[in-house]
Design an enzyme around this catalytic site. Structure first.
Site, PDB file in Angstrom:
ATOM      1  N   THR A 121      32.614  42.062   4.081  1.00  0.00           N
ATOM      2  CA  THR A 121      33.572  40.990   3.794  1.00  0.00           C
ATOM      3  C   THR A 121      32.950  39.764   3.116  1.00  0.00           C
ATOM      4  O   THR A 121      33.622  38.744   2.965  1.00  0.00           O
ATOM      5  CB  THR A 121      34.265  40.531   5.093  1.00  0.00           C
ATOM      6  OG1 THR A 121      33.272  40.077   6.019  1.00  0.00           O
ATOM      7  CG2 THR A 121      35.070  41.667   5.712  1.00  0.00           C
ATOM      8  N   ALA A 160      33.868  46.313   8.013  1.00  0.00           N
ATOM      9  CA  ALA A 160      34.036  46.102   6.569  1.00  0.00           C
ATOM     10  C   ALA A 160      32.927  45.209   6.041  1.00  0.00           C
ATOM     11  O   ALA A 160      32.301  44.446   6.784  1.00  0.00           O
ATOM     12  CB  ALA A 160      35.392  45.461   6.272  1.00  0.00           C
ATOM     13  N   LYS A 172      37.903  47.184  -1.467  1.00  0.00           N
ATOM     14  CA  LYS A 172      38.912  47.341  -0.412  1.00  0.00           C
ATOM     15  C   LYS A 172      40.091  48.167  -0.918  1.00  0.00           C
ATOM     16  O   LYS A 172      40.634  49.003  -0.186  1.00  0.00           O
ATOM     17  CB  LYS A 172      39.386  45.972   0.083  1.00  0.00           C
ATOM     18  CG  LYS A 172      38.349  45.190   0.873  1.00  0.00           C
ATOM     19  CD  LYS A 172      37.888  45.916   2.136  1.00  0.00           C
ATOM     20  CE  LYS A 172      38.961  45.916   3.211  1.00  0.00           C
ATOM     21  NZ  LYS A 172      38.490  46.589   4.448  1.00  0.00           N
ATOM     22  N   THR A 186      43.087  43.747   2.800  1.00  0.00           N
ATOM     23  CA  THR A 186      43.030  42.331   2.472  1.00  0.00           C
ATOM     24  C   THR A 186      43.998  41.903   1.363  1.00  0.00           C
ATOM     25  O   THR A 186      44.398  42.712   0.524  1.00  0.00           O
ATOM     26  CB  THR A 186      41.592  41.974   2.023  1.00  0.00           C
ATOM     27  OG1 THR A 186      41.523  40.620   1.565  1.00  0.00           O
ATOM     28  CG2 THR A 186      41.139  42.871   0.868  1.00  0.00           C
ATOM     29  N   TYR A 230      34.751  42.634  -4.056  1.00  0.00           N
ATOM     30  CA  TYR A 230      35.269  42.805  -2.694  1.00  0.00           C
ATOM     31  C   TYR A 230      36.673  43.389  -2.703  1.00  0.00           C
ATOM     32  O   TYR A 230      36.954  44.403  -2.060  1.00  0.00           O
ATOM     33  CB  TYR A 230      35.247  41.467  -1.946  1.00  0.00           C
ATOM     34  CG  TYR A 230      36.032  41.472  -0.658  1.00  0.00           C
ATOM     35  CD1 TYR A 230      35.624  42.267   0.417  1.00  0.00           C
ATOM     36  CD2 TYR A 230      37.190  40.703  -0.510  1.00  0.00           C
ATOM     37  CE1 TYR A 230      36.357  42.283   1.603  1.00  0.00           C
ATOM     38  CE2 TYR A 230      37.909  40.715   0.658  1.00  0.00           C
ATOM     39  CZ  TYR A 230      37.489  41.505   1.713  1.00  0.00           C
ATOM     40  OH  TYR A 230      38.221  41.526   2.884  1.00  0.00           O
ATOM     41  N   LEU A 250      37.682  40.565  14.326  1.00  0.00           N
ATOM     42  CA  LEU A 250      38.789  41.340  14.865  1.00  0.00           C
ATOM     43  C   LEU A 250      38.340  42.178  16.051  1.00  0.00           C
ATOM     44  O   LEU A 250      39.066  42.300  17.046  1.00  0.00           O
ATOM     45  CB  LEU A 250      39.401  42.233  13.779  1.00  0.00           C
ATOM     46  CG  LEU A 250      40.561  43.123  14.226  1.00  0.00           C
ATOM     47  CD1 LEU A 250      41.697  42.300  14.821  1.00  0.00           C
ATOM     48  CD2 LEU A 250      41.074  43.942  13.048  1.00  0.00           C
TER      49      LEU A 250
END
Length: 293
Positions: free
Chosen positions: A63, A61, A130, A102, A126, A12
């Site tokens: 990920t 992050a 998040k 997410t 994960y 991103l």
């Protein structure tokens, strides 16, 4: 207007850099983890003191979905403590936070697209970290946007599309699961949506005499491309668009066990972001065709 972007070297972050020249009214500050370590409050403070950003896009992050199962402390440090640090500094410097989350906050048992108000129930480390990061932001201040997205790919960094094309160059056949359903998201489309949110918010702030918009304007939003598919469908479309000849087989998830459990269904409902920000969203196949390595 200054927009700070963390995780500048990720998908991103690179997508935002690729389109930043289209927005001369925005002074972007791109920070990699070496420039800004979100897990350290003092690092966040130093960057905010220097640049005084009006907005902060947190694209940093942890990920690695499967690796998180064996590295929960590291995932927690980045996804929870890092998010909290940024929220605290944004509050201190009157910045608006756009935090990327997410579809993995959901367990995948829905039969219809997930809405923002649906109850999260992550099935792995994960997704849990998040979700905890989202909550840490919500408990810190009100001026935030949490954007949940899914199946992000691009010509940048590492992702499913690039992995498929790499494997196709090394093998004659591939097997991909066909019973996990979601929506691929072009990172550039996500980047453009974030900038649309910022521009819309800035116009709203002006209307409120430079004060932040009302609290009901902030909150959680979903964004992905339109449509849905399985990972097998996604791979098949990748190969077709790139004229790759390979023997592609569909297999069930049970034939491809992974340390972390994936949501069987994680399509996101985008009604809210389209209504509030007038964001136009492309179909996933259309966006995939526009993404060439």
């Amino acid at each position: 207007m200054v927009v700070l972007v963390t995780g500048a070297n990720g998908q991103l972050g690179q997508a935002l850099q690729s389109i930043s020249g289209n927005f001369p009214e925005i002074d972007f500050v791109f920070c990699s983890s070496s420039d800004l370590d979100i897990t350290k409050k003092e690092s966040c403070e130093a960057v905010f003191v220097k640049y005084k950003p009006d907005y902060c896009i947190n694209a940093a992050a942890y990920t690695a979905v499967d690796k998180a199962e064996s590295e929960p402390e590291k995932a927690q440090l980045i996804n929870v403590k890092g998010a909290k640090n940024l929220a605290e500094v944004c509050k201190e410097y009157d910045s608006i936070l756009l935090h990327i989350s997410t579809d993995f906050v959901f367990d995948g048992t829905n039969k219809t697209a997930y809405k923002e108000e649906d109850t999260p129930n992550p099935t792995g480390v994960y997704g849990l970290t998040k979700l905890q990061g989202e909550k840490a932001i919500q408990e810190t201040f009100d001026n935030y946007f949490i954007i949940r997205t899914s199946w992000v790919y691009s010509q940048f960094a590492n992702n499913f599309m690039k992995t498929m094309l790499r494997l196709a160059s090394e093998r004659d056949s591939l097997s991909v699961v066909n019973d996990q359903i979601g929506t691929p998201t072009n990172a550039v489309d996500l980047a453009e949506a974030l900038i649309s949110m910022i521009s819309h918010t800035e116009r709203s702030r002006s209307a409120y005499n430079q004060q932040p918009a009302t609290n009901n304007y902030f909150g959680i939003y979903n964004f992905s491309n339109e449509g849905q598919c399985s990972w097998y469908d996604f791979a098949r479309e990748i190969f077709e668009i790139n004229n790759v000849n390979i023997n592609l087989s569909a297999i069930p998830t049970t034939s491809f066990p992974t340390p972390a459990k994936r949501p069987a269904y994680s399509v996101l409902d985008k009604t809210k972001i389209k209504k509030v920000f007038q964001v136009e969203i492309k179909d996933w196949k259309e966006s995939l065709k526009a993404c060439k390595i």
